[in-house]
Design a protein around this motif. Structure first.
Motif, PDB file in Angstrom:
ATOM      1  N   TYR A   1       0.818  -1.226   0.000  1.00 33.68           N
ATOM      2  CA  TYR A   1       0.000   0.000   0.000  1.00 33.68           C
ATOM      3  C   TYR A   1       0.846   1.269   0.000  1.00 33.68           C
ATOM      4  O   TYR A   1       0.400   2.304  -0.451  1.00 33.68           O
ATOM      5  CB  TYR A   1      -0.954   0.003   1.206  1.00 33.68           C
ATOM      6  N   GLU A   2       2.076   1.123   0.522  1.00 29.12           N
ATOM      7  CA  GLU A   2       2.951   2.300   0.560  1.00 29.12           C
ATOM      8  C   GLU A   2       3.287   2.823  -0.825  1.00 29.12           C
ATOM      9  O   GLU A   2       3.678   3.960  -1.007  1.00 29.12           O
ATOM     10  CB  GLU A   2       4.287   1.921   1.223  1.00 29.12           C
ATOM     11  N   PHE A   3       3.198   1.908  -1.823  1.00 24.53           N
ATOM     12  CA  PHE A   3       3.655   2.278  -3.162  1.00 24.53           C
ATOM     13  C   PHE A   3       2.514   2.550  -4.127  1.00 24.53           C
ATOM     14  O   PHE A   3       2.707   2.652  -5.315  1.00 24.53           O
ATOM     15  CB  PHE A   3       4.553   1.155  -3.709  1.00 24.53           C
ATOM     16  N   VAL A   4       1.332   2.615  -3.557  1.00 25.86           N
ATOM     17  CA  VAL A   4       0.155   2.775  -4.405  1.00 25.86           C
ATOM     18  C   VAL A   4      -0.536   4.075  -4.044  1.00 25.86           C
ATOM     19  O   VAL A   4      -0.591   4.444  -2.875  1.00 25.86           O
ATOM     20  CB  VAL A   4      -0.794   1.577  -4.204  1.00 25.86           C
ATOM     21  N   LYS A   5      -1.027   4.771  -5.063  1.00 25.99           N
ATOM     22  CA  LYS A   5      -1.735   6.022  -4.793  1.00 25.99           C
ATOM     23  C   LYS A   5      -2.996   5.757  -3.982  1.00 25.99           C
ATOM     24  O   LYS A   5      -3.643   4.718  -4.148  1.00 25.99           O
ATOM     25  CB  LYS A   5      -2.126   6.672  -6.128  1.00 25.99           C
ATOM     26  N   GLN A   6      -3.293   6.719  -3.159  1.00 21.70           N
ATOM     27  CA  GLN A   6      -4.429   6.610  -2.258  1.00 21.70           C
ATOM     28  C   GLN A   6      -5.696   6.151  -2.974  1.00 21.70           C
ATOM     29  O   GLN A   6      -6.409   5.269  -2.508  1.00 21.70           O
ATOM     30  CB  GLN A   6      -4.664   7.970  -1.591  1.00 21.70           C
ATOM     31  N   LYS A   7      -5.906   6.731  -4.157  1.00 23.03           N
ATOM     32  CA  LYS A   7      -7.159   6.442  -4.878  1.00 23.03           C
ATOM     33  C   LYS A   7      -7.253   4.974  -5.318  1.00 23.03           C
ATOM     34  O   LYS A   7      -8.319   4.471  -5.602  1.00 23.03           O
ATOM     35  CB  LYS A   7      -7.311   7.357  -6.087  1.00 23.03           C
ATOM     36  N   ASP A   8      -6.072   4.296  -5.418  1.00 24.50           N
ATOM     37  CA  ASP A   8      -6.088   2.922  -5.890  1.00 24.50           C
ATOM     38  C   ASP A   8      -6.068   1.904  -4.747  1.00 24.50           C
ATOM     39  O   ASP A   8      -6.089   0.705  -4.983  1.00 24.50           O
ATOM     40  CB  ASP A   8      -4.905   2.676  -6.820  1.00 24.50           C
ATOM     41  N   ALA A   9      -6.003   2.419  -3.506  1.00 24.30           N
ATOM     42  CA  ALA A   9      -5.888   1.525  -2.363  1.00 24.30           C
ATOM     43  C   ALA A   9      -7.080   0.568  -2.287  1.00 24.30           C
ATOM     44  O   ALA A   9      -6.918  -0.622  -2.008  1.00 24.30           O
ATOM     45  CB  ALA A   9      -5.776   2.330  -1.083  1.00 24.30           C
ATOM     46  N   LEU A  10      -8.262   1.089  -2.593  1.00 23.08           N
ATOM     47  CA  LEU A  10      -9.462   0.252  -2.522  1.00 23.08           C
ATOM     48  C   LEU A  10      -9.420  -0.860  -3.556  1.00 23.08           C
ATOM     49  O   LEU A  10      -9.815  -1.991  -3.289  1.00 23.08           O
ATOM     50  CB  LEU A  10     -10.709   1.110  -2.728  1.00 23.08           C
ATOM     51  N   LYS A  11      -8.891  -0.511  -4.721  1.00 23.52           N
ATOM     52  CA  LYS A  11      -8.776  -1.489  -5.797  1.00 23.52           C
ATOM     53  C   LYS A  11      -7.907  -2.642  -5.343  1.00 23.52           C
ATOM     54  O   LYS A  11      -8.197  -3.802  -5.594  1.00 23.52           O
ATOM     55  CB  LYS A  11      -8.070  -0.813  -6.989  1.00 23.52           C
TER      56      LYS A  11
END
Lengths: 121, 684
Positions: free
Chosen positions: B246-256
């Motif tokens: 999750y550290e490397f993923v944009k906030q908006k994609d966290a749910l995905k």
């Protein structure tokens, strides 16, 4: 001196009448034709010294008369007296052999009489 | 890449690799392989101990029973084994293979030893089935159970039956059983080795692939990261271990991402980013649930950087959209558009072609452009056209009369442009034609309307004009003074009407754009004189003092004489009209390069300041003129401003109410700009 003969081809009666009056008074023998065809018939039948020709007329318009005269080789000088005043009208008329062109509303009767007298003298 | 060097470790072989793997959380995911390796390691250790003990026992036996042949034989075999072992190790750089050879050789020694009647050695070798169980049962715990059981059984069988299991001589029994065990061990080693080889291949793939491979638990904690990740995130693969995806993923994609963990085997595309550089990458990720040991779920997350692909796709899409838009525009343009080859053969025709000419694209493509719809034009027209577009490679435009499929003629404004290749040769011609028949008809109608209106309006005015003139001249009898005065009013009023009609006609020609500017070489001074002469009576009547100031160097200029007359007439008659009796009007003509300056000064009533901005507008009349003069049309200044500006000149004024006005007209010395038009304007 023999009186000069003038043919007025003019469909507007009032104008023909006053023109005839003025020219008669100026010492011409005038004859009025009230449309182009009639005018053309007169030209063919009789000899005139000058023709005063209107342009917008029923049956045959002034341009038609000029064209017919040109085709028939009529040498009688023709003055156009018209209320059409566009440069193109003047140009067409002159190309078809008109000696002069007057816009009726802008020209005094006296001037017409003077021009005709001058031209024929 | 700095971190890359750190990760480009040589493949670790043999036991080393096993230890390396052991350290890595990777072993969770490859649980089975890891177990096997553990077993193998254990097996090797046990086996080595047994083998060494056996060897020492053989030596002891040989020494105790003073059997020199056995001693020499076993020593030499052992020496050969060590040699082969070293050779294999250096050749293959593989400790496992080398160990195999070593163990095999040791086994041979033991086998030989049993031939020399050593029950002890036979007993030792009886423990050998243990690894066999481990391998085939594939379960350490079960192996621990079944191996001792089987040892026991074997021991019992041998003990009870004494010396007669397979052979009568117990020595042969031992030897045969040992041989079987030897074969089994070799078999085990073969399989374990193959497995290890496979495992090493996979590990190499993970290590060197450009794809991203991550093992993680369901919370997204990284258990293993392939070195390729270091290229993106500024961490080495080892450093990534333990961090969260999750550290490397944009906030908006966290749910995905969360959804993907819940429902794996689904592909997701998300944006990953490098916290240090801020760079973002579009990643195409695949999730697989690979193992579910008791404690946690293990996911294989494999991904690919598709940033470039996405950007190419976008560009491609954009280019495609553009082309599509362009094509649609051309396809649906109302103008007739054809594209031809350099010989004029039509390659493309749009809908406009069909709409205008009546010929369908099918009929048109492949024919010479214009062949179907052109009316024969003069030969010179075509010569000029082809010379312009093909030899001079220039744009051609002109009016042309064409014929539709149904035989109807139409007028088209045609323009043809050559499209050149890099060498400057003509690749295509693009021909565009617009059907201007209607425009032409409208133009003609407009002109005819103006012409007819002027005729119809002027005819009654002529009658009034001529009759009142006759009356005034006394041609039909002398009039009384009062009668004459009244008729004069009729005459004057009529005259104004004539002026108004003429002005209105001029305005309509200006506004329809049908008036012509036809410059010819003209003496401006003479024109001024003619106009002044016309206006003398009016000046006399108003007792105006007129002064003219003409510079000597006024050249003959290319101007339209009729338009010039209108300019002088308007300015001078205005000056006279709006100057009180005994006032002064001055006309100045001078050269101020690059212009000819016409100045008309008066000492008239002037223009009120607040109305000065409006004086060139149509039908505008200043407040202070309404009272003093009722004759103006409000069109004069509007007309001359239009004329002057359309012939590249300018007009301005300075005025003080009560003191007078000065109008300044500038006409370029090089003359008026020519303008084709059907009609000239008429001076009033």
């Amino acid at each position: 001196m023999k009186k000069k003969r003038v043919l007025i081809v003019e469909d507007e009666e009032a104008l023909a009448k006053v023109l005839k009056y003025k020219l008669d008074a100026a010492g011409f023998i005038t004859h009025v034709a009230t449309n182009g065809e009639e005018g053309l018939a007169c030209i063919k039948k009789e000899q005139y010294d000058i023709i005063l020709l209107d342009l917008v007329m029923p049956t045959l318009d002034g341009f038609g008369v000029l064209e017919a005269c040109k085709d028939a080789g009529v040498t009688t000088p023709i003055f156009v007296l018209s209320n059409l005043g566009q440069a193109s009208d003047v140009k067409t008329a002159k190309e078809l052999g008109a000696k002069d062109f007057f816009i009726k509303s802008d020209t005094q009767l006296t001037d017409i009489a003077k021009k005709v007298t001058k031209f024929l003298s | 890449m700095v971190l890359g060097t750190k990760n480009s470790a040589k493949p670790v072989s043999g036991l080393g690799r096993l230890f390396a793997l052991k350290k890595s959380p990777f072993h969770f995911a490859v649980e089975r392989d890891i177990y096997l390796n553990k077993i193998r390691s254990l097996f090797l250790q046990i086996y080595s101990v047994f083998a060494s003990v056996s060897y020492i026992a053989i030596l002891l036996e040989a020494i105790r029973n003073t059997r020199p042949t056995l001693l020499i034989w076993s020593f030499s075999v052992f020496a050969v084994a060590i040699l082969v072992n070293l050779l294999v190790y250096y050749k293959r750089k593989n400790l496992a293979s080398a160990s195999n050879v070593l163990l095999t050789v040791i086994f041979l020694v033991i086998l030989v030893g049993t031939f020399y009647e050593s029950p002890l050695l036979g007993g030792v070798i009886w423990f050998m089935p243990f690894p066999l169980y481990i391998f085939f049962l594939k379960d350490l715990r079960q192996s621990f159970f079944w191996a001792p059981v089987s040892f026991f059984l074997m021991f019992v069988i041998v003990a009870v039956s004494g010396k007669e299991i397979f052979f009568t001589n117990s020595v042969y029994n031992y030897a045969f059983v040992s041989f079987l065990i030897f074969l089994s061990v070799q078999l085990i080693l073969f399989f374990i080795d193959r497995r290890t080889e496979d495992l090493s291949k996979y590990e190499l793939i993970a290590r060197y692939t450009s794809d991203l491979i991550v093992f993680s638990n369901e919370h997204g904690d990284i258990l293993y990261a392939s070195p390729s990740l270091a290229e993106y995130f500024e961490y080495s693969a080892d450093e990534l271990t333990g961090k969260s995806i999750y550290e490397f993923v944009k906030q908006k994609d966290a749910l995905k991402l969360k959804a993907a963990f819940k429902n794996p085997s689904k592909k997701i595309i998300l944006e990953a980013y490098n916290k240090v550089t801020g760079a973002t990458f579009v990643m195409d990720l695949t999730f697989r649930l690979v193992a579910t040991p008791d404690i946690q779920k293990i996911y294989l997350v494999s991904g690919r950087d598709i940033t470039k692909r996405i950007s190419y796709e976008k560009e491609l899409q954009k280019a495609y959209d553009e082309t599509k838009k362009f094509k649609l525009a051309v396809e649906n343009a109302s103008d007739h558009i054809v594209i031809t080859d350099p010989e004029g053969i039509v390659l493309f025709a749009n809908k406009g072609v069909e709409n205008i000419t009546g010929y369908s694209p099918k009929e048109v493509i492949g024919t010479k452009a214009g062949k179907l719809w052109s009316k024969p034009m003069p030969h010179e027209y075509y010569v000029k056209l082809w010379d312009t577009i093909k030899s001079k490679k220039k744009f051609f435009s002109g009016e042309i009369t064409n014929k539709r499929k149904n035989g109807e003629e139409y007028i088209a404004f045609t323009s043809i442009s050559p499209v050149l290749d890099q060498q400057g040769r003509v690749s295509f011609f693009i021909g565009i034609e617009r059907d201007i028949t209607k425009e032409k008809q409208i133009d003609k109608a407009k002109t005819e309307f103006v012409s007819l209106a002027s005729h119809q309006l002027r005819t009654p005015l002529s009658a009034i004009n001529w009759y009142s003139e006759m009356l005034l001249a006394g041609d039909v009898g002398k009039l009384s003074k009062k009668q004459k005065e009244f008729v004069q009013e009729v005459y004057d009023g009529n005259q104004r009407m004539v002026d108004l009609v003429n002005s209105l006609l001029n305005v309509s020609r200006l506004e329809l754009g049908t008036f012509a500017v036809e410059p010819v070489k003209t003496n401006i001074e003479k024109i001024a004189k003619v106009v002044i002469k016309e206006l003398r009576p009016a000046m006399k009547e108003r007792k105006i003092i007129f002064k003219q100031d003409t510079a000597r160097n006024i050249p003959e200029m290319m101007v339209d004489p009729k338009l010039t007359i209108i300019i002088f007439q308007n300015l001078l008659s205005n000056a006279i009209k709006y100057t009180p009796e005994k006032g002064k009007v001055t006309l100045i003509l001078k050269v101020k390069k690059p212009d000819l300056i016409i100045e008309v000064k008066d000492t008239g009533i002037g223009i009120p300041r607040h109305e000065q901005s409006k004086i060139f507008t149509k039908l505008f009349r200043a407040e202070n003129v309404h009272t003093s003069d009722t004759e103006g049309t409000g069109l004069g200044l509007y007309i001359i401003k239009s004329i002057i500006e359309q012939s590249n000149g300018s007009i301005s004024f300075v005025s003080t109410e009560g003191n007078g006005t000065t109008f300044t007209v500038k006409i370029p010395l090089k003359g008026m700009k020519e303008k084709a038009g059907t009609k000239g304007l008429n001076p009033s």
